[in-house]
Design a protein around this motif. Structure first.
Motif, PDB file in Angstrom:
ATOM      1  N   ASP A  44     -20.796   1.423  -4.475  1.00 51.84           N
ATOM      2  CA  ASP A  44     -21.434   2.761  -4.571  1.00 51.84           C
ATOM      3  C   ASP A  44     -21.196   2.953  -3.039  1.00 51.84           C
ATOM      4  O   ASP A  44     -20.953   2.401  -2.223  1.00 51.84           O
ATOM      5  CB  ASP A  44     -22.757   2.797  -5.143  1.00 51.84           C
ATOM      6  CG  ASP A  44     -23.716   1.810  -4.437  1.00 51.84           C
ATOM      7  OD1 ASP A  44     -23.829   1.754  -3.082  1.00 51.84           O
ATOM      8  OD2 ASP A  44     -25.079   1.688  -4.647  1.00 51.84           O
ATOM      9  N   PRO A  45     -21.338   4.450  -2.672  1.00 47.58           N
ATOM     10  CA  PRO A  45     -21.094   5.039  -1.314  1.00 47.58           C
ATOM     11  C   PRO A  45     -22.074   4.181  -0.210  1.00 47.58           C
ATOM     12  O   PRO A  45     -21.560   4.152   0.833  1.00 47.58           O
ATOM     13  CB  PRO A  45     -21.640   6.460  -1.732  1.00 47.58           C
ATOM     14  CG  PRO A  45     -21.116   6.800  -2.985  1.00 47.58           C
ATOM     15  CD  PRO A  45     -21.697   5.506  -3.814  1.00 47.58           C
ATOM     16  N   GLY A  46     -23.308   3.927  -0.651  1.00 43.82           N
ATOM     17  CA  GLY A  46     -24.139   3.484   0.306  1.00 43.82           C
ATOM     18  C   GLY A  46     -23.803   2.004   0.929  1.00 43.82           C
ATOM     19  O   GLY A  46     -23.830   1.706   2.022  1.00 43.82           O
ATOM     20  N   GLN A  47     -23.218   1.332  -0.362  1.00 46.51           N
ATOM     21  CA  GLN A  47     -22.562  -0.123   0.068  1.00 46.51           C
ATOM     22  C   GLN A  47     -21.300  -0.032   0.867  1.00 46.51           C
ATOM     23  O   GLN A  47     -21.076  -0.627   1.961  1.00 46.51           O
ATOM     24  CB  GLN A  47     -22.313  -0.933  -1.055  1.00 46.51           C
ATOM     25  CG  GLN A  47     -21.936  -2.493  -0.857  1.00 46.51           C
ATOM     26  CD  GLN A  47     -23.054  -3.329  -0.149  1.00 46.51           C
ATOM     27  OE1 GLN A  47     -24.358  -2.943  -0.027  1.00 46.51           O
ATOM     28  NE2 GLN A  47     -22.536  -4.417   0.418  1.00 46.51           N
ATOM     29  N   ALA A  48     -20.568   1.017   0.508  1.00 52.29           N
ATOM     30  CA  ALA A  48     -19.351   0.991   1.186  1.00 52.29           C
ATOM     31  C   ALA A  48     -19.453   1.659   2.856  1.00 52.29           C
ATOM     32  O   ALA A  48     -18.956   1.301   3.725  1.00 52.29           O
ATOM     33  CB  ALA A  48     -18.537   2.316   0.523  1.00 52.29           C
ATOM     34  N   ASP A  49     -20.512   2.524   2.772  1.00 54.27           N
ATOM     35  CA  ASP A  49     -21.071   2.655   4.040  1.00 54.27           C
ATOM     36  C   ASP A  49     -21.517   1.590   5.254  1.00 54.27           C
ATOM     37  O   ASP A  49     -21.151   1.353   6.283  1.00 54.27           O
ATOM     38  CB  ASP A  49     -22.059   3.697   4.081  1.00 54.27           C
ATOM     39  CG  ASP A  49     -21.685   5.071   3.629  1.00 54.27           C
ATOM     40  OD1 ASP A  49     -20.636   5.604   3.641  1.00 54.27           O
ATOM     41  OD2 ASP A  49     -22.580   5.823   3.532  1.00 54.27           O
ATOM     42  N   PHE A  50     -22.266   0.733   4.414  1.00 53.28           N
ATOM     43  CA  PHE A  50     -22.713  -0.583   5.095  1.00 53.28           C
ATOM     44  C   PHE A  50     -21.724  -1.395   5.494  1.00 53.28           C
ATOM     45  O   PHE A  50     -21.597  -1.828   6.419  1.00 53.28           O
ATOM     46  CB  PHE A  50     -23.739  -1.393   4.120  1.00 53.28           C
ATOM     47  CG  PHE A  50     -24.362  -2.420   4.704  1.00 53.28           C
ATOM     48  CD1 PHE A  50     -25.094  -2.505   5.724  1.00 53.28           C
ATOM     49  CD2 PHE A  50     -23.933  -3.827   3.971  1.00 53.28           C
ATOM     50  CE1 PHE A  50     -25.639  -3.878   6.268  1.00 53.28           C
ATOM     51  CE2 PHE A  50     -24.428  -5.132   4.578  1.00 53.28           C
ATOM     52  CZ  PHE A  50     -25.209  -4.853   5.649  1.00 53.28           C
ATOM     53  N   ILE A  51     -20.640  -1.603   4.508  1.00 52.94           N
ATOM     54  CA  ILE A  51     -19.567  -2.429   4.798  1.00 52.94           C
ATOM     55  C   ILE A  51     -18.675  -1.972   6.125  1.00 52.94           C
ATOM     56  O   ILE A  51     -18.344  -2.722   6.817  1.00 52.94           O
ATOM     57  CB  ILE A  51     -18.618  -2.731   3.691  1.00 52.94           C
ATOM     58  CG1 ILE A  51     -19.412  -3.578   2.507  1.00 52.94           C
ATOM     59  CG2 ILE A  51     -17.338  -3.428   4.166  1.00 52.94           C
ATOM     60  CD1 ILE A  51     -18.620  -3.363   1.154  1.00 52.94           C
ATOM     61  N   ASP A  52     -18.336  -0.746   6.037  1.00 53.10           N
ATOM     62  CA  ASP A  52     -17.806   0.044   7.322  1.00 53.10           C
ATOM     63  C   ASP A  52     -18.390  -0.120   8.321  1.00 53.10           C
ATOM     64  O   ASP A  52     -18.008  -0.601   9.707  1.00 53.10           O
ATOM     65  CB  ASP A  52     -17.601   1.341   6.930  1.00 53.10           C
ATOM     66  CG  ASP A  52     -16.247   1.693   6.042  1.00 53.10           C
ATOM     67  OD1 ASP A  52     -15.518   0.683   5.650  1.00 53.10           O
ATOM     68  OD2 ASP A  52     -15.841   2.853   6.342  1.00 53.10           O
ATOM     69  N   GLU A  53     -19.942   0.074   8.419  1.00 54.27           N
ATOM     70  CA  GLU A  53     -20.768  -0.080   9.461  1.00 54.27           C
ATOM     71  C   GLU A  53     -20.790  -1.720  10.260  1.00 54.27           C
ATOM     72  O   GLU A  53     -20.562  -1.962  11.420  1.00 54.27           O
ATOM     73  CB  GLU A  53     -22.351  -0.029   9.212  1.00 54.27           C
ATOM     74  CG  GLU A  53     -23.195   0.225  10.311  1.00 54.27           C
ATOM     75  CD  GLU A  53     -22.946   1.206  11.529  1.00 54.27           C
ATOM     76  OE1 GLU A  53     -23.145   0.759  12.803  1.00 54.27           O
ATOM     77  OE2 GLU A  53     -22.450   2.022  11.213  1.00 54.27           O
ATOM     78  N   VAL A  54     -20.612  -2.604   9.244  1.00 50.34           N
ATOM     79  CA  VAL A  54     -20.666  -4.118   9.691  1.00 50.34           C
ATOM     80  C   VAL A  54     -19.361  -4.169  10.268  1.00 50.34           C
ATOM     81  O   VAL A  54     -19.239  -4.973  11.321  1.00 50.34           O
ATOM     82  CB  VAL A  54     -21.077  -5.003   8.571  1.00 50.34           C
ATOM     83  CG1 VAL A  54     -20.650  -6.290   8.694  1.00 50.34           C
ATOM     84  CG2 VAL A  54     -22.430  -4.904   7.952  1.00 50.34           C
ATOM     85  N   GLU A  55     -18.322  -3.830   9.637  1.00 46.08           N
ATOM     86  CA  GLU A  55     -16.914  -4.455   9.846  1.00 46.08           C
ATOM     87  C   GLU A  55     -16.308  -3.593  11.193  1.00 46.08           C
ATOM     88  O   GLU A  55     -15.529  -4.093  11.793  1.00 46.08           O
ATOM     89  CB  GLU A  55     -16.050  -4.173   8.697  1.00 46.08           C
ATOM     90  CG  GLU A  55     -16.103  -5.210   7.852  1.00 46.08           C
ATOM     91  CD  GLU A  55     -15.139  -5.336   6.591  1.00 46.08           C
ATOM     92  OE1 GLU A  55     -14.096  -4.561   6.569  1.00 46.08           O
ATOM     93  OE2 GLU A  55     -15.329  -6.136   5.501  1.00 46.08           O
ATOM     94  N   LYS A 107     -11.631   6.380  -0.223  1.00 46.41           N
ATOM     95  CA  LYS A 107     -11.930   5.730  -1.450  1.00 46.41           C
ATOM     96  C   LYS A 107     -11.492   4.099  -1.671  1.00 46.41           C
ATOM     97  O   LYS A 107     -12.007   3.445  -2.428  1.00 46.41           O
ATOM     98  CB  LYS A 107     -11.483   6.569  -2.358  1.00 46.41           C
ATOM     99  CG  LYS A 107     -12.063   6.389  -3.725  1.00 46.41           C
ATOM    100  CD  LYS A 107     -11.670   7.702  -4.682  1.00 46.41           C
ATOM    101  CE  LYS A 107     -12.567   7.640  -5.734  1.00 46.41           C
ATOM    102  NZ  LYS A 107     -13.260   8.905  -6.378  1.00 46.41           N
ATOM    103  N   TYR A 108     -10.208   3.891  -1.308  1.00 47.06           N
ATOM    104  CA  TYR A 108      -9.570   2.555  -1.509  1.00 47.06           C
ATOM    105  C   TYR A 108      -9.493   1.737  -0.142  1.00 47.06           C
ATOM    106  O   TYR A 108      -9.291   2.421   0.847  1.00 47.06           O
ATOM    107  CB  TYR A 108      -8.285   2.774  -2.056  1.00 47.06           C
ATOM    108  CG  TYR A 108      -8.237   3.616  -3.596  1.00 47.06           C
ATOM    109  CD1 TYR A 108      -8.887   3.292  -4.531  1.00 47.06           C
ATOM    110  CD2 TYR A 108      -7.984   4.931  -3.526  1.00 47.06           C
ATOM    111  CE1 TYR A 108      -9.173   3.965  -5.731  1.00 47.06           C
ATOM    112  CE2 TYR A 108      -8.211   5.659  -4.520  1.00 47.06           C
ATOM    113  CZ  TYR A 108      -8.763   5.024  -5.624  1.00 47.06           C
ATOM    114  OH  TYR A 108      -9.061   6.028  -6.951  1.00 47.06           O
ATOM    115  N   ARG A 109      -9.756   0.565  -0.254  1.00 47.82           N
ATOM    116  CA  ARG A 109      -9.415  -0.500   0.892  1.00 47.82           C
ATOM    117  C   ARG A 109      -8.958  -1.706   0.174  1.00 47.82           C
ATOM    118  O   ARG A 109      -9.612  -1.962  -0.895  1.00 47.82           O
ATOM    119  CB  ARG A 109     -10.611  -0.251   1.658  1.00 47.82           C
ATOM    120  CG  ARG A 109     -10.652  -1.534   2.618  1.00 47.82           C
ATOM    121  CD  ARG A 109     -11.972  -1.603   3.740  1.00 47.82           C
ATOM    122  NE  ARG A 109     -13.078  -1.686   2.614  1.00 47.82           N
ATOM    123  CZ  ARG A 109     -13.532  -2.960   2.105  1.00 47.82           C
ATOM    124  NH1 ARG A 109     -12.939  -4.039   2.683  1.00 47.82           N
ATOM    125  NH2 ARG A 109     -14.554  -2.936   1.602  1.00 47.82           N
TER     126      ARG A 109
END
Length: 131
Positions: A55-66, A74-76
């Motif tokens: 979901d958008p919140g988890q995608a934000d978290f992953i980008d923040e961590v990485e 939308k795709y990675r």
């Protein structure tokens, strides 16, 4: 219904550069290639594929961590590799842009982020020992 294969199709303006990057540099074996009067396609193999839905919140978290900020669309694409630090250097030397150097994640992997020729966001990850 049974799904037997996940196939990600990438349209690359510079076909030869993209094939060389993924096949020759990253080392994905070629399964087949075809051509028509109007173009070409090469099918490359990976050992295993998964579909990860966030979901958008988890995608934000992953980008923040990485990366430290939101950068992916939308795709990675993510590839598990034996040594994400070394592979990051190899791919950068072959034309990828490093967005973020390898960093240890809360889920105990070493992840880096790159922008590949053709503009695809790519995560490289290496699972770390649980020691």
């Amino acid at each position: 219904m049974t799904v037997k294969e996940l196939r990600l199709v990438v349209t690359a303006d510079d076909y030869a550069e993209a094939v060389a990057f993924y096949r020759d540099v990253l080392g994905l074996p070629e399964r087949a290639s075809y051509s028509s009067p109007d173009g070409r396609v090469t099918i490359l193999e990976v050992e295993r594929a998964t579909l990860e839905i966030a979901d958008p919140g988890q995608a934000d978290f992953i980008d923040e961590v990485e990366v430290g900020r939101r950068v992916a669309g939308k795709y990675r694409v993510a590839f598990e590799v034996e040594n994400s630090a070394a592979t990051t250097k190899e791919l950068a030397a072959a034309g990828a842009t490093v967005v973020a150097e390898p960093t240890r994640t809360p889920w105990n992997s070493l992840n880096s982020r790159l922008e590949t020729p053709g503009g695809i966001q790519l995560t490289l990850f290496t699972e770390l020992d649980l020691k």
